[in-house]
Design an enzyme around this catalytic site. Structure first.
Site, PDB file in Angstrom:
ATOM      1  N   GLY A 154       0.830  -1.206   0.000  1.00  0.00           N
ATOM      2  CA  GLY A 154       0.000   0.000   0.000  1.00  0.00           C
ATOM      3  C   GLY A 154       0.859   1.249   0.000  1.00  0.00           C
ATOM      4  N   SER A 155       0.394   2.257   0.733  1.00  0.00           N
ATOM      5  CA  SER A 155       1.044   3.564   0.657  1.00  0.00           C
ATOM      6  C   SER A 155       2.443   3.598   1.251  1.00  0.00           C
ATOM      7  CB  SER A 155       0.182   4.610   1.363  1.00  0.00           C
ATOM      8  OG  SER A 155      -1.042   4.705   0.687  1.00  0.00           O
ATOM      9  N   THR A 156       2.826   2.572   2.046  1.00  0.00           N
ATOM     10  CA  THR A 156       4.200   2.586   2.554  1.00  0.00           C
ATOM     11  C   THR A 156       5.179   2.493   1.391  1.00  0.00           C
ATOM     12  OG1 THR A 156       4.092   0.201   2.901  1.00  0.00           O
ATOM     13  CG2 THR A 156       3.673   1.579   4.817  1.00  0.00           C
TER      14      THR A 156
END
Lengths: 484, 493
Positions: A216-218
């Protein structure tokens, strides 16, 4: 008749020479292969018949062997078994071995090559050979904090010392009690194993190192790193951030979390895009940089390396190859088929924290013989240079922004500057997203880098975001490390 | 010009006494070490055991002094050592089984069988004053041998134990009649071949440098082949079949000196074995197990898988170079660790070094037997001693070769080591026969053989012997034998 008798005598000698060759081949030539045959219970009996070395965390044995009155001789037991189950694995007559018990087996049994002199000494002095003690890098406070903070949610926590790569905490939930699996009551041990195989959440799988999830956004940390490394971007570079990003070649679009717009809805700085985790900005950035640049940057952080061992084998984190434009856009925000282990995401933070140098993660600090002589000592080594020090410093400042006044405020610790990144990874339409958080602290002189994943939003389910569910867990672990 | 010197004969009885003491020391020490290794204490019955073995060994020694004073001095000590090592290992398996809660008295029974066997061996030595007497019973031996071989097939008498139809039940005992048949058939072969050797050797065409026999002379080898194939097919006993046929071919070669017989014999056996392997399921299974022992599918197959063989290999491998030491391994993890797989048990606890020592003991035994055959002057004695010595060596090869995967595994027992009354009995009788023949082989000319008991020779004083003249061509070689002997009977040529 004497001539044939002499010839027959020669034949007999030849027959015995063949036999001598045969026994030599079995007992000397093939001995090692036969002894290591997994079907050979004898090896297990012999191993059980010798005191196996303990696994030690901060001076306390978390796995140890004690003399038992049965045919095996020694019983393996685990102090605080579930807490350390992701680390120790188990050593069982019936169920085989897993985890560190398997990976460090020849050290624990004392048969590893580096212990040859010790064995020779034992042979001469007539002492019963003993296995060596394996001392771990685990920080018990951090391990406990991670375990407690995860609670009954499924997921994993990994904490690393960024400057060395030493693993400070390694937790997967649900855990299990290795002591029940190591029982010499074969029926009970077998039943316990079957129960775990059938159990919900696959407790036998060490999620921290063996399971891969969409980051995801990591993953935006890697996209940002690629942008900064390209030389065309600084944290203050303005990049397009539409409310809706139409993907080329398809009718699909990328939107932001909750359909919100980023900044003014047209463009934003790179730092701000990371702070508020703007999907459209990073998807567009990925398109601009191209799939190859993203793949190269991901590889520098440790993706697509199937050979990492800590000493347990770590599952390969993957940034797919040969992506078309829409898939590149999705991959740039950690979706599509990008997958990473929790350890991998901790390594991303650790590399940024360590000025761009990614240290090889390791779990075993020291190996000692039974009389406490050091056999081997971990030597930190650089796995790769992920980014330049300048890029690392820029990313650090951007990540501080995330925690100070972005999506990761739940990780704020008073008096300590925390740098972090949230992630909320879509899984399927039916299940809640995975909540991610990866961080390091203190930002100026990092002591710990951590990655947390809570599967399917944990207790919050569909309401979960990385910032709400995972960040507080990371905070607890950071506090435990810094407090100790 | 021949120098005339008094020829001295080393009788060797005192050498034998010394070697016997060593052999007994090995056996009794092994027995004690088994107890120390397995239970931490010297077995309480070690004294009784030691005394028992000593009495058995020295009784045999005294019989030799009285009835076969010139017998080979090495054979008896080697056999006593092997028997003692076997007993110690069988006792070790008993201890392992007791530790698991199974009552096991193999060692006690084996000690009993040892006593019975030695008594019988002594009876053979005392009653059989001249081995040539046996030649009179050539065809009686054949009939008795063949009857013994088919006995296990008789309904109500035979018993199928572990897949092989090679046992009979008499009273409370299980016997393997093939073990005794081995001796009777060796007597028959020797008697038959010494009479017919010339026909078998000389008549017939030469083809490609091979002196081929006449078709009508092929009869006996075809019969022997047919019987061994019958044993293989009807009794599922690959080992006995191989031993029996190998013995016959070897003796045929000894008698005729014709390599063609060996070629024909090996060819016939290869054909028989190949046909059996492809058409008879369990024989084929033996071959599969041999070739693909470590294959998981073969390993797990039950019955007829390679599990036992591979467990034996694991045992040997865990022994390594020096072994675990008496009583400290896990030989009981191998099925039949006290009988068919006792070599694996010994290899595990004594290591490669110990196993090599044991194999060399067998080699010494076989070579002393063949030396006896070379030394003895009559053709029947040569054939019998050569055949029996080769049988011991071949049996050893088949068993150890099977366990180490040199050849397919068969169901033969290891002579003197393995648990089992019939085997022990038969092999001690072989030893008695070899000792009897060696007494003749080493007896100086001029010392009476038949008639009243021979003068007990003083072992310290050399026996005065007629002067030895220059070697007569074709006579028996060797330093410790007279170089010529006038005999009306069979003269070796």
């Amino acid at each position: 008749m004497n001539t044939p008798l002499r010839r027959l005598a020669t034949v007999v000698v030849v027959m015995f020479v063949v036999l001598l060759g045969g026994v030599t081949w079995v007992q000397f030539g093939q001995a090692s292969a036969l002894n290591n045959d997994p079907r050979n219970v004898r090896t297990l009996y012999r191993e059980f018949g010798k005191p196996r070395g303990p696994i030690v965390v901060a001076g306390q044995a978390i796995a140890s062997s004690t003399a038992s009155a049965d045919a095996f001789g020694y019983q393996r037991s685990y102090a605080n078994g579930p807490l350390y189950s992701s680390v120790t694995g188990f050593y069982s007559v019936v169920n085989g071995t897993l985890g560190l018990e398997a990976a460090e087996n020849d050290v624990l049994t004392g048969t590893v090559d580096s212990l040859f002199l010790q064995r020779l000494q034992d042979l001469i002095t007539g002492k019963q050979p003993q296995g060596s003690a394996v001392e771990l890098t685990i920080n018990p406070a951090a391990q406990q904090a991670a375990w407690d903070a995860l609670g009954d949610q499924r997921g994993a926590v990994v904490a690393i010392d960024p400057s060395t790569g030493a693993i400070l905490a390694l937790v997967s939930k649900p855990g299990y009690d290795p002591t029940t699996l190591a029982s010499h009551d074969t029926a009970a041990a077998g039943a316990a194993y079957q129960a775990l195989l059938a159990a919900d959440g696959n407790p036998l799988l060490t999620k921290a190192t063996k399971e891969t999830y969409a980051p995801g956004s990591t993953f935006k940390l890697i996209t940002a790193a690629a942008a900064l490394e390209s030389g065309s971007y600084t944290p203050d570079t303005s990049i397009p951030s539409p409310t809706v990003l139409p993907l080329p070649q398809t009718s699909a679009t990328i939107t932001n979390f909750g359909g919100e717009s980023c900044g003014n809805g047209t463009d934003t700085t790179l730092a701000d895009a990371l702070r508020i985790s703007c999907n459209t900005a990073f998807a567009q950035l990925g398109l601009t940089l191209g799939a190859d640049a993203l793949a190269a940057q991901a590889a520098k952080f440790g993706f697509d390396d199937g050979g990492l061992t800590i000493p347990m084998t770590v599952a390969k984190s993957i940034f797919p190859k040969g992506l078309n434009a829409p898939k590149t856009a999705q991959s740039a925000i950690g979706q599509f088929s990008v997958v990473a282990t929790p350890l991998q995401m901790a390594m991303v933070s650790a590399a940024i924290a360590n000025g761009g140098k990614l240290m090889t993660p390791y779990l075993v600090q020291t190996v000692r013989t039974a009389n406490l002589d050091v056999v081997s000592q971990a030597r930190p080594s650089v796995l790769s240079t992920a980014v330049s020090p300048t890029t690392a410093a820029a990313l650090r400042d951007m990540m501080v922004g995330v925690v100070d006044n972005g999506t990761g405020t739940a990780a704020k610790i008073s008096g300590v500057q925390v740098a972090g990144k949230t992630g909320t990874a879509q899984t399927t339409d039916q299940t809640p997203p995975h909540a991610w958080f990866t961080a390091f602290a203190p930002a100026a002189a990092p002591k710990v880098a951590v990655a947390v994943i809570v599967e399917h939003g944990g207790n919050l389910g569909n309401e979960a975001t990385g910032g709400r569910v995972a960040a507080p867990i990371a905070k607890a672990v950071i506090e435990a490390v810094l407090g100790g | 010009m021949a120098t005339v010197q008094p020829h001295r004969v080393r009788v060797g009885r005192s050498v034998e006494l010394g070697l016997l003491a060593l052999a007994l020391a090995i056996g009794v020490a092994a027995y004690a070490l088994v107890g120390i290794g397995a239970t931490g204490a010297v077995p309480t019955n070690v004294l009784g055991y030691g005394v028992g073995m000593t009495v058995i060994a020295f009784a045999m020694h005294i019989v030799l002094r009285l009835r076969a004073p010139f017998a080979d001095p090495v054979i008896l000590p080697v056999v006593v050592a092997l028997n003692g090592i076997g007993l110690a290992m069988i006792y070790r398996i008993d201890l392992a089984r007791s530790a698991r809660g199974i009552t096991s008295t193999f060692a006690t029974k084996q000690l009993g069988w040892t006593a019975i066997s030695v008594v019988l061996a002594a009876v053979v030595l005392i009653t059989l004053r001249d081995h040539r007497t046996l030649r009179r019973y050539t065809y009686t031996a054949m009939v008795a041998g063949l009857v013994l071989m088919v006995l296990p097939l008789v309904k109500g008498l035979g018993a199928d134990i572990n897949g092989a139809q090679i046992w009979i039940h008499v009273g409370g005992f299980s016997l393997q009649p093939a073990e005794l048949a081995k001796i009777l058939l060796a007597i028959f072969f020797a008697g038959y071949l010494v009479t017919n050797r010339d026909t078998l050797a000389l008549a017939g065409p030469r083809v490609l440098g091979l002196q081929l026999p006449r078709i009508r002379d092929l009869g006996p080898i075809v019969v022997a082949w047919a019987v061994s194939v019958a044993v293989l097919v009807l009794e599922s006993d690959l080992g006995t079949s191989l031993l029996f046929f190998g013995l016959f071919v070897a003796m045929l070669y000894l008698a005729t000196e014709r390599t063609s017989w060996v070629v024909i014999g090996l060819g016939l056996f290869a054909v028989g074995a190949a046909v059996a392997a492809t058409t008879i399921g369990h024989v084929g299974a033996r071959f599969t197990v041999w070739l693909h022992a470590l294959d998981p599918a073969v390993f797990d197959r039950a019955p007829g898988g390679s599990g036992q063989l591979v467990r034996g290999l694991y045992g040997l491998a865990s022994g390594g170079l020096f072994g675990t030491g008496w009583g400290q391994g896990r030989p009981d993890l191998v099925p039949f660790a006290e009988s068919d797989f006792i070599v694996a048990s010994l290899g595990e606890e004594l290591g490669l070094t110990g196993l090599i020592a044991i194999l060399l003991c067998y080699l010494v035994l076989a070579e002393r037997g063949l030396r006896t055959a070379i030394g003895v002057r009559d053709g029947f004695g040569k054939l019998l001693a050569g055949g029996l010595a080769f049988a011991v060596a071949l049996q050893c090869f088949v068993v150890v070769g099977g366990i180490t995967r040199i050849i397919p595994l068969t169901g033969l027992t290891t002579p003197f080591l393995a648990y089992g009354g019939s085997s022990l009995l038969a092999n001690w009788i072989i030893v008695a026969l070899l000792l009897r023949i060696s007494d003749d082989a080493r007896r100086p000319a001029g010392v009476a053989m038949a008639g009243p008991p021979p003068r007990p020779p003083a072992t310290t004083a050399p026996i005065p012997i007629r002067t030895s003249v220059a070697t007569v061509g074709g006579a028996a070689e060797g330093d410790d034998q007279p170089t010529e002997r006038i005999s009306s009977g069979d003269v070796d040529v």
